[in-house]
Enzyme design. Sequence first.
Site, mmCIF file in Angstrom:
data_model
loop_
_atom_site.group_PDB
_atom_site.id
_atom_site.type_symbol
_atom_site.label_atom_id
_atom_site.label_comp_id
_atom_site.label_asym_id
_atom_site.label_seq_id
_atom_site.Cartn_x
_atom_site.Cartn_y
_atom_site.Cartn_z
ATOM 1 N N CYS A 159 42.202 34.992 45.613
ATOM 2 C CA CYS A 159 43.353 35.255 46.477
ATOM 3 C C CYS A 159 43.159 36.527 47.319
ATOM 4 C CB CYS A 159 44.633 35.274 45.656
ATOM 5 S SG CYS A 159 46.079 35.043 46.677
ATOM 6 N N HIS A 168 44.866 30.856 41.837
ATOM 7 C CA HIS A 168 45.134 31.620 40.614
ATOM 8 C C HIS A 168 45.107 30.647 39.438
ATOM 9 C CE1 HIS A 168 46.349 35.370 42.471
ATOM 10 N NE2 HIS A 168 47.168 34.741 43.274
HETATM 11 N N1 GLN Z 1 48.393 36.880 45.422
HETATM 12 C C1 GLN Z 1 47.608 37.474 46.316
HETATM 13 O O1 GLN Z 1 46.533 37.965 46.007
HETATM 14 C C2 GLN Z 1 48.186 37.582 47.716
HETATM 15 C C3 GLN Z 1 47.221 38.062 48.743
HETATM 16 C C4 GLN Z 1 47.882 38.622 49.993
HETATM 17 N N2 GLN Z 1 48.702 39.745 49.658
HETATM 18 C C5 GLN Z 1 48.691 37.568 50.689
HETATM 19 O O2 GLN Z 1 49.907 37.549 50.592
HETATM 20 O O3 GLN Z 1 48.111 36.740 51.339
#
Ligand code: GLN
Length: 505
Positions: free
Chosen positions: A343, A445
């Site tokens: 992510c 995730h």
């Molecule tokens: N859960 C995350 O790692 C989110 C990644 C990043 N902050 C986004 O919103 O795209």
Amino acid sequence: METEMTASGKAPCIAALGTGSDVGKSIVVTALCRFFLNRGIRVAPYKAQNMSNNSGVTPEGLEMGRAQIVQAEASRIPPHVDMNPILLKPTTDVGCQVVLMGEARENSTALDYHQKKERLFKTACESLDRLRDQHELVVMEGAGSCAEVNLMAGDIVNLRMAEYADAPVILIADIHRGGVFAQIVGTLECLPPEQRDRIAGFIINRFRGDIRLFEDGVRWIEQRTGKKVFGVLPWYTHITIEAEDSVVIESPPAVSPGRLGKPSVAVIRIPHISNFTDFDPLSAIDEIDLFFIEKVQNLSGFAAVILPGSKNTRFDLDWLKTGGWADTLRAYVDNGGHVLGICGGYQLMGQYVHDPHGLEGTPGSEEGVRLLPVETTLKAPKTTTRSRFMWDGTEGTGYEIHMGQTDRLGGSPMFTVLEQNGGTPHNSEDGCVSQNGRVMATYMHGLFDTPAITRRWLECIGLGHIPISDARSGPAARDREYDLLAEHFEQHMDTEALLGLVDKA
Ligand SMILES: NC(=O)CC[C@H](N)C(=O)O
């Protein structure tokens, strides 16, 4: 056992509030949920407002805190945003993303959030009412300390919520940090009399040592306060339930990989780490040492390095570059190392991260760590999905929570997405794998919750010989842990007194 409906025709509630942050409220609520369920009560968890970057996705494709997802699992019901109607995800020290009923609404500073509290309180009450209509008991969780006198006027999650639900309160204190008597007496002292009366008694958490030596302590508390100690919960190491708060991985020390003769995997503990529970299935593997590391160190001893999710990708990217991590990571890969990004970690590894609207700070672009040929732009709407995917013939499940959209400019996709929130995916390609196959990243995730995917990844990093048993992860394995937790809990609690609370509620 059946619970009595309250005069309002709604199911009763009990509230577990804390003397401080991280005293173990979430785990006690999880234990209470399974305990009541085992007594035949249809129970649901609830926390009006959660502040955490550790969130998950409901079957409806909406976002909520992971702690309440775990508690729903312990209650053997599907998670629903009513169980956590407000989720605040800190992006900076003074600001956070407000997720309301599962949807990212806005970025808010603490100050303007405060001004919206009344409206939010109403939303939170409506959620609680729905839960009370559908279940026989609701176990409510508070946030932080319930006696923060400067915050009480704007409180929507502690005593004000318990008052709304007319719930008896169990105050949770943590003896491990010391000062447990002062925690309890001090908390009561800070409360106005009517709120103090609402506190039915205490659970003392994280006791280490011979519990008989604390009998005097229990007597002192009961005499001094006139309230009951429901139980003293000993420290345990035989049960694994995911942690709520990333304080558990705060300030990790430098480590020497391979010190125990086992292959080691490092997760870089970036400042805005999100969903650190992604790695629980890896830490559960006895044959591997999993470390969170923060200070730059030589990586050559690690079998793989992971860049986790981030709630502030550009800030963490800058942190990686200025602190020397970016160069260290590139050198590690040049020397044959394996890197996995998840992510935000995926986004960091690309060429650029653009945030034209300033969703995670000031608007602008930041050059990435340049480990993968991808480029990311942060933009609304937020993606929140439960997904099913395929990795070279191996099927897995996971969930996505991100604003960023990533374009692949080279390499090949990591996964084929088969399904998102029960339907056809928007984009059937996910992630990126470098040409040499040693650098890979995904938006998924929870990928290690599927043992076959873990096995497949271990093969990629040269650890294919490590046996991964299907029995160690997945819903059935987690369900057993909740039973172990409830058993441990029951052994040390006055269970009749706890059941009595429900009758009185
Ligand atoms: N859960 C995350 O790692 C989110 C990644 C990043 N902050 C986004 O919103 O795209």
